[in-house]
Design an enzyme around this catalytic site. Structure first.
Site, mmCIF file in Angstrom:
data_model
loop_
_atom_site.group_PDB
_atom_site.id
_atom_site.type_symbol
_atom_site.label_atom_id
_atom_site.label_comp_id
_atom_site.label_asym_id
_atom_site.label_seq_id
_atom_site.Cartn_x
_atom_site.Cartn_y
_atom_site.Cartn_z
ATOM 1 N N SER A 84 -4.740 0.064 13.726
ATOM 2 C CA SER A 84 -5.571 1.254 13.890
ATOM 3 C C SER A 84 -6.074 1.366 15.319
ATOM 4 O O SER A 84 -6.281 0.357 16.000
ATOM 5 C CB SER A 84 -6.780 1.202 12.944
ATOM 6 O OG SER A 84 -7.673 2.274 13.197
ATOM 7 N N GLY A 129 0.822 -1.205 0.000
ATOM 8 C CA GLY A 129 0.000 0.000 0.000
ATOM 9 C C GLY A 129 0.850 1.246 0.000
ATOM 10 O O GLY A 129 0.452 2.283 0.539
ATOM 11 N N LEU A 166 -2.893 -7.907 -2.901
ATOM 12 C CA LEU A 166 -2.579 -8.817 -1.801
ATOM 13 C C LEU A 166 -3.703 -9.801 -1.483
ATOM 14 O O LEU A 166 -3.507 -10.708 -0.679
ATOM 15 C CB LEU A 166 -2.227 -8.026 -0.542
ATOM 16 C CG LEU A 166 -0.988 -7.125 -0.628
ATOM 17 C CD1 LEU A 166 -0.668 -6.539 0.729
ATOM 18 C CD2 LEU A 166 0.212 -7.857 -1.190
ATOM 19 N N TYR A 190 -13.638 -3.992 9.554
ATOM 20 C CA TYR A 190 -12.388 -3.233 9.559
ATOM 21 C C TYR A 190 -11.732 -3.279 10.934
ATOM 22 O O TYR A 190 -10.516 -3.506 11.056
ATOM 23 C CB TYR A 190 -12.673 -1.793 9.154
ATOM 24 C CG TYR A 190 -11.463 -0.894 9.116
ATOM 25 C CD1 TYR A 190 -10.528 -1.000 8.087
ATOM 26 C CD2 TYR A 190 -11.255 0.073 10.099
ATOM 27 C CE1 TYR A 190 -9.415 -0.161 8.044
ATOM 28 C CE2 TYR A 190 -10.154 0.923 10.055
ATOM 29 C CZ TYR A 190 -9.238 0.791 9.026
ATOM 30 O OH TYR A 190 -8.137 1.614 8.984
ATOM 31 N N ILE A 196 -6.163 10.044 10.798
ATOM 32 C CA ILE A 196 -5.081 10.698 10.072
ATOM 33 C C ILE A 196 -5.646 11.393 8.839
ATOM 34 O O ILE A 196 -6.595 10.916 8.219
ATOM 35 C CB ILE A 196 -4.013 9.657 9.660
ATOM 36 C CG1 ILE A 196 -3.553 8.851 10.890
ATOM 37 C CG2 ILE A 196 -2.817 10.338 8.994
ATOM 38 C CD1 ILE A 196 -2.974 9.672 12.019
ATOM 39 N N LYS A 239 -8.048 -4.949 11.916
ATOM 40 C CA LYS A 239 -6.954 -4.228 12.565
ATOM 41 C C LYS A 239 -6.588 -4.864 13.910
ATOM 42 O O LYS A 239 -5.408 -4.929 14.278
ATOM 43 C CB LYS A 239 -7.342 -2.759 12.746
ATOM 44 C CG LYS A 239 -7.473 -2.003 11.423
ATOM 45 C CD LYS A 239 -6.213 -2.117 10.578
ATOM 46 C CE LYS A 239 -6.260 -1.235 9.348
ATOM 47 N NZ LYS A 239 -5.021 -1.339 8.527
#
Length: 244
Positions: A139, A12, A61, A152, A185, A156
């Site tokens: 995260s 990434g 991936l 998600y 972020i 993480k």
């Protein structure tokens, strides 16, 4: 082509946090392999143009065959790996009733790919006399949870569990394994959020602002270049949002 210059592979690496890490690692003396997928090819090429020494690695991936092809390319272009940064990720934002099995499986496939790439790339670490650094970008929401992001957050959290378990499996081999858990972020992922959501996020951060990708990259660089007695650890970089 092999050389004595240390090599960092960044999955990434063409966008967001991965792109910032590619640039900082190159600044700090690494030859950087920038992994990317089709839809961000232009961005990955732009990152490559900004660093002193690097090469592109096109691979999805979620596809084991593409990972194998990428490994062959790494051997041909670099001949070694000193740092693996697993920064690739996607976020499918739906509540549990709206999320489909296909959505869930796509989200899960990213962490599966990170696991498989790490498993296969370890052989290149072994060529360096059992030395190297593996860094996973997880995260804050893998620890705090977040509404509408169950798969998600599961992904993480799994990366952090992977970090801790792999650290123990590699004990005695001088391969350090750590996670960096960013908060919110300033990347395209957060820029596209509705304004009311952004305001709610900012109100919850003690430092009162989003983080910069470079602030994550600086911590990654510390783990890659200087930290010699840190392994199996999750470092939170979130402006005080979550204490870990």
């Amino acid at each position: 082509m092999s050389s004595d210059k240390p090599v960092a592979i960044v999955t990434g690496g063409g966008t967001g946090i991965g792109a910032a890490c590619s640039k900082v690692l190159a600044r700090d003396g690494f030859r950087v392999g920038i992994n990317y997928i089709d839809i961000v090819e232009d961005s990955a090429k732009a990152v490559l143009a900004q660093i002193e020494d690097g090469f592109l690695l096109k691979a999805d991936l979620t596809d084991a065959d593409q990972i194998e092809s990428m490994l062959a390319e790494i051997k041909e272009k670099a001949g070694r790996v000193d740092v693996l940064l697993n920064a690739a990720g996607i976020s499918i934002n739906k509540d549990i009733n709206s999320m489909t099995l296909e959505d869930f499986d796509l989200q899960r496939a990213i962490v599966r790919g990170s696991w498989y790439l790490t498993k296969r790339i370890l052989r290149l670490f072994m060529l360096r006399k059992n030395s190297g650094r593996i860094i996973n970008i997880s995260s804050v929401v893998g620890h705090s949870g977040n509404s509408g992001q169950i798969p998600y957050t599961m992904e993480k959290a799994a990366l952090d569990a992977f970090t801790k378990s792999l650290c123990k499996e590699l004990a005695g081999r001088n391969i350090l394994v750590n996670s960096v858990a960013p908060g919110f972020i300033d990347t395209p992922m957060t820029q596209n959020l509705p304004e009311e959501v952004k305001k709610r996020i900012l109100d919850s951060i003690p430092l009162g602002r989003l983080g910069d990708p470079e602030e994550i990259a600086d911590v990654v660089s510390f783990l890659a270049c200087r930290a010699s007695y840190i392994s199996g650890t999750v470092i939170h970089v979130n402006g005080g949002l979550y204490g870990g």
